[in-house]
Scaffold this motif. Structure first.
Motif, mmCIF file in Angstrom:
data_model
loop_
_atom_site.group_PDB
_atom_site.id
_atom_site.type_symbol
_atom_site.label_atom_id
_atom_site.label_comp_id
_atom_site.label_asym_id
_atom_site.label_seq_id
_atom_site.Cartn_x
_atom_site.Cartn_y
_atom_site.Cartn_z
ATOM 1 N N ASN A 240 0.833 -1.208 0.000
ATOM 2 C CA ASN A 240 0.000 0.000 0.000
ATOM 3 C C ASN A 240 0.865 1.255 0.000
ATOM 4 O O ASN A 240 0.822 2.059 0.923
ATOM 5 C CB ASN A 240 -0.930 0.001 1.221
ATOM 6 C CG ASN A 240 -1.905 -1.153 1.183
ATOM 7 O OD1 ASN A 240 -2.080 -1.794 0.156
ATOM 8 N ND2 ASN A 240 -2.540 -1.429 2.307
ATOM 9 N N LYS A 241 1.647 1.413 -1.033
ATOM 10 C CA LYS A 241 2.575 2.541 -1.105
ATOM 11 C C LYS A 241 1.950 3.721 -1.839
ATOM 12 O O LYS A 241 1.170 3.548 -2.759
ATOM 13 C CB LYS A 241 3.860 2.108 -1.814
ATOM 14 C CG LYS A 241 4.643 1.032 -1.066
ATOM 15 C CD LYS A 241 5.899 0.642 -1.827
ATOM 16 C CE LYS A 241 6.671 -0.437 -1.072
ATOM 17 N NZ LYS A 241 7.887 -0.864 -1.808
ATOM 18 N N LYS A 242 2.341 4.902 -1.415
ATOM 19 C CA LYS A 242 1.901 6.103 -2.132
ATOM 20 C C LYS A 242 2.942 6.472 -3.167
ATOM 21 O O LYS A 242 4.126 6.109 -3.050
ATOM 22 C CB LYS A 242 1.687 7.261 -1.160
ATOM 23 C CG LYS A 242 2.940 7.832 -0.531
ATOM 24 C CD LYS A 242 2.599 9.010 0.358
ATOM 25 C CE LYS A 242 3.847 9.651 0.948
ATOM 26 N NZ LYS A 242 4.555 8.775 1.891
ATOM 27 N N ILE A 243 2.503 7.180 -4.195
ATOM 28 C CA ILE A 243 3.398 7.645 -5.248
ATOM 29 C C ILE A 243 3.281 9.163 -5.306
ATOM 30 O O ILE A 243 2.206 9.693 -5.611
ATOM 31 C CB ILE A 243 3.030 7.028 -6.614
ATOM 32 C CG1 ILE A 243 3.056 5.501 -6.525
ATOM 33 C CG2 ILE A 243 3.985 7.524 -7.698
ATOM 34 C CD1 ILE A 243 2.434 4.810 -7.714
ATOM 35 N N VAL A 244 4.361 9.838 -5.001
ATOM 36 C CA VAL A 244 4.390 11.300 -5.017
ATOM 37 C C VAL A 244 5.122 11.741 -6.275
ATOM 38 O O VAL A 244 6.338 11.566 -6.396
ATOM 39 C CB VAL A 244 5.070 11.858 -3.751
ATOM 40 C CG1 VAL A 244 5.082 13.378 -3.793
ATOM 41 C CG2 VAL A 244 4.360 11.367 -2.496
ATOM 42 N N TYR A 245 4.380 12.295 -7.201
ATOM 43 C CA TYR A 245 4.986 12.756 -8.448
ATOM 44 C C TYR A 245 5.637 14.133 -8.221
ATOM 45 O O TYR A 245 5.293 14.845 -7.271
ATOM 46 C CB TYR A 245 3.930 12.826 -9.547
ATOM 47 C CG TYR A 245 3.426 11.455 -9.960
ATOM 48 C CD1 TYR A 245 4.163 10.668 -10.840
ATOM 49 C CD2 TYR A 245 2.228 10.944 -9.454
ATOM 50 C CE1 TYR A 245 3.716 9.410 -11.219
ATOM 51 C CE2 TYR A 245 1.773 9.679 -9.830
ATOM 52 C CZ TYR A 245 2.519 8.912 -10.704
ATOM 53 O OH TYR A 245 2.083 7.659 -11.070
ATOM 54 N N PRO A 246 6.578 14.525 -9.089
ATOM 55 C CA PRO A 246 7.254 15.819 -8.901
ATOM 56 C C PRO A 246 6.284 16.990 -9.085
ATOM 57 O O PRO A 246 5.218 16.847 -9.686
ATOM 58 C CB PRO A 246 8.319 15.824 -10.009
ATOM 59 C CG PRO A 246 8.428 14.415 -10.482
ATOM 60 C CD PRO A 246 7.094 13.790 -10.263
ATOM 61 N N ARG A 247 6.678 18.136 -8.602
ATOM 62 C CA ARG A 247 5.922 19.351 -8.918
ATOM 63 C C ARG A 247 6.068 19.659 -10.404
ATOM 64 O O ARG A 247 7.159 19.557 -10.955
ATOM 65 C CB ARG A 247 6.410 20.537 -8.079
ATOM 66 C CG ARG A 247 6.070 20.405 -6.607
ATOM 67 C CD ARG A 247 6.148 21.738 -5.901
ATOM 68 N NE ARG A 247 5.877 21.594 -4.475
ATOM 69 C CZ ARG A 247 5.650 22.603 -3.650
ATOM 70 N NH1 ARG A 247 5.656 23.850 -4.112
ATOM 71 N NH2 ARG A 247 5.422 22.400 -2.375
ATOM 72 N N ARG A 248 4.941 20.009 -11.009
ATOM 73 C CA ARG A 248 4.919 20.252 -12.450
ATOM 74 C C ARG A 248 4.315 21.627 -12.738
ATOM 75 O O ARG A 248 3.686 22.250 -11.875
ATOM 76 C CB ARG A 248 4.058 19.197 -13.141
ATOM 77 C CG ARG A 248 4.459 17.762 -12.885
ATOM 78 C CD ARG A 248 5.760 17.399 -13.549
ATOM 79 N NE ARG A 248 5.952 15.944 -13.589
ATOM 80 C CZ ARG A 248 7.046 15.355 -14.032
ATOM 81 N NH1 ARG A 248 8.063 16.085 -14.473
ATOM 82 N NH2 ARG A 248 7.148 14.032 -14.043
ATOM 83 N N LEU A 249 4.472 22.045 -13.993
ATOM 84 C CA LEU A 249 3.837 23.267 -14.489
ATOM 85 C C LEU A 249 2.889 22.894 -15.621
ATOM 86 O O LEU A 249 3.305 22.320 -16.627
ATOM 87 C CB LEU A 249 4.888 24.258 -14.984
ATOM 88 C CG LEU A 249 5.676 25.003 -13.913
ATOM 89 C CD1 LEU A 249 6.858 25.738 -14.539
ATOM 90 C CD2 LEU A 249 4.780 25.993 -13.170
ATOM 91 N N SER A 250 1.606 23.189 -15.427
ATOM 92 C CA SER A 250 0.594 22.887 -16.442
ATOM 93 C C SER A 250 -0.415 24.016 -16.482
ATOM 94 O O SER A 250 -0.504 24.839 -15.561
ATOM 95 C CB SER A 250 -0.125 21.572 -16.131
ATOM 96 O OG SER A 250 0.754 20.469 -16.125
ATOM 97 N N ASP A 251 -1.196 24.036 -17.541
ATOM 98 C CA ASP A 251 -2.393 24.878 -17.576
ATOM 99 C C ASP A 251 -3.566 24.012 -17.120
ATOM 100 O O ASP A 251 -3.710 22.860 -17.562
ATOM 101 C CB ASP A 251 -2.630 25.409 -18.987
ATOM 102 C CG ASP A 251 -1.543 26.384 -19.418
ATOM 103 O OD1 ASP A 251 -1.077 27.170 -18.569
ATOM 104 O OD2 ASP A 251 -1.147 26.333 -20.598
ATOM 105 N N ILE A 252 -4.396 24.552 -16.232
ATOM 106 C CA ILE A 252 -5.456 23.757 -15.611
ATOM 107 C C ILE A 252 -6.784 24.487 -15.725
ATOM 108 O O ILE A 252 -6.894 25.666 -15.350
ATOM 109 C CB ILE A 252 -5.141 23.477 -14.123
ATOM 110 C CG1 ILE A 252 -3.788 22.756 -13.989
ATOM 111 C CG2 ILE A 252 -6.246 22.638 -13.496
ATOM 112 C CD1 ILE A 252 -3.379 22.482 -12.552
#
Length: 395
Positions: free
Chosen positions: A29-41
């Motif tokens: 039951n591991k979490k996955i923390v993705y990097p900080r990104r730059l997107s239009d939302i």
């Protein structure tokens, strides 16, 4: 006596199944923390507007469409969706459709066969099996992810069915929050979809063609995928850093003891805490399960509001006008300790202001819950609350 003995044995076996299953799956039951990104939302709060945009983007797909939903209904709203996917498959677009086994259990086999006959790859995620059948049955994939051509992504609280566009008279207006992402963050949505697809199908996918170059957007954000572990600590950390204000929106409010203590600590520090939940309930006992927590929060000075104009299904948290969370996780023990969820943390004051404006509009169509109302509950309501407390970990 024999019937009661049999019931007691069944309940004991279910309890043992759950405990042993939780122990056996702890290391997975591991979490996955993705990097900080730059997107239009883009931010959607209305199902009709969301799906108008969503279908338009699907129509423009050239290479692939990857879709994961917890619930897809077989009704007048989903039929155009299925027909559109069949048409895109006929045009040569590769389509993978992944749905949760419990959430989308009602999909007819004939419909699934017709999708597959059209060239659509279909799979169920999280099919329960032995050992630990009951525990596996409760570990749902609650994520909602769509990736189109590796360039456009969607994530949020909406599923596909008539209630999500306000066409179910039992719920009326359906209030939910969903995001459309273009930019760097789409790679992370794609990665997570492919992880879930490979887990469900046991089939590895060559990933190169699904990750085209992407331009950075303007909004800093971060995707967090949890699998029954890690979300509690994230919530506690964010609540602990709050200086002025915490706003929580969720259809279900059943926090863990540690998260509840973090909220009470925030109130003692002088932080304003506001909780927005629906007045209606869409599942048995979930409304009553929240009352013990509401009582303690109200006594400590929090404000609790219940949305009465339809059904409130958004999953969001805003802290100090600087950070917000929109995703699939509810503020309950099921999302904290059982479900597979994905949340988007957004670090952008302008976007947070937009979310707060939507919440303010929803609060204007809500009623305040008071201690006086809580004290005047009927004996029947108190009985349901007691049962709900016992079942709260599984609601």
């Amino acid at each position: 006596m024999i019937v009661l003995f049999i019931i007691a044995i069944i309940l004991a076996l279910i309890y043992l199944d759950g405990k042993l299953g939780m122990f056996a799956f702890q290391h997975k039951n591991k979490k996955i923390v993705y990097p900080r990104r730059l997107s239009d939302i883009s931010f959607f709060i209305n199902g009709t507007h969301l799906f108008s945009d969503y279908f338009a983007e699907i129509r423009q797909a050239k290479h692939h469409i990857h879709i994961l939903f917890y619930i897809i209904k077989d009704d007048e709203t989903s039929q155009p969706f299925f027909q559109l996917l069949k048409q895109k498959a006929k045009e040569g677009v590769r389509i993978r459709l992944l749905v949760d086994w419990v959430g989308s259990f009602s999909l007819p086999k004939s419909l699934i066969r017709s999708l597959e006959a059209s060239g659509i790859e279909f799979a169920y995620t999280r099919k329960p099996r032995f050992p630990f059948f009951f525990y596996r049955l409760n570990r749902r994939n609650h994520r909602k992810i769509t990736v189109i051509d590796g360039k456009i992504g969607y994530i949020g609280g909406f599923n596909i069915g008539k209630e999500y566009v306000g066409k179910d008279p039992n719920f009326g207006e359906w209030r939910d929050y969903h995001l459309k992402i273009t930019g760097e963050g789409v790679h992370d949505l794609q990665t997570q979809f492919l992880r879930d697809w490979e887990e469900a199908t046991k089939t590895a996918i060559a990933k190169g063609e699904y990750f085209p170059p992407l331009q950075a957007g303007t909004i800093t954000h971060q995707l967090i995928a949890t699998n029954g572990h890690g979300l509690e600590k994230h919530f506690i950390d964010v609540i602990g850093r709050a200086k002025k204000e915490i706003i929580i929106g969720s259809p279900y409010f059943i926090p863990s003891r540690s998260v509840m203590n973090a909220l009470l600590d925030a109130l003692r520090r002088g932080v304003d805490v506001t909780v927005l939940v629906p007045l209606k309930a869409d599942h048995l006992f979930v409304k009553e399960a929240a009352y013990p927590y509401f009582y303690r929060l109200l006594k400590a000075g929090a404000r609790i509001y219940r949305f009465y104009q339809g059904f409130y299904h958004a999953k969001t948290m805003v802290v100090d006008a600087e950070w917000c969370d929109i995703g699939t996780a509810n503020f309950d023990k099921r999302s904290l300790f059982l479900n597979c969820e994905i949340n988007c943390y957004i670090y952008d004051r302008h976007f947070v202001h937009k979310v707060k404006k939507a919440i303010k509009h929803d609060l204007a169509r809500s009623e305040a819950l008071t201690l006086d109302f809580w004290k005047k509950r009927t004996l029947w309501d108190r009985g349901k609350e007691s049962i709900s407390t016992l079942l709260s970990a599984w609601l």
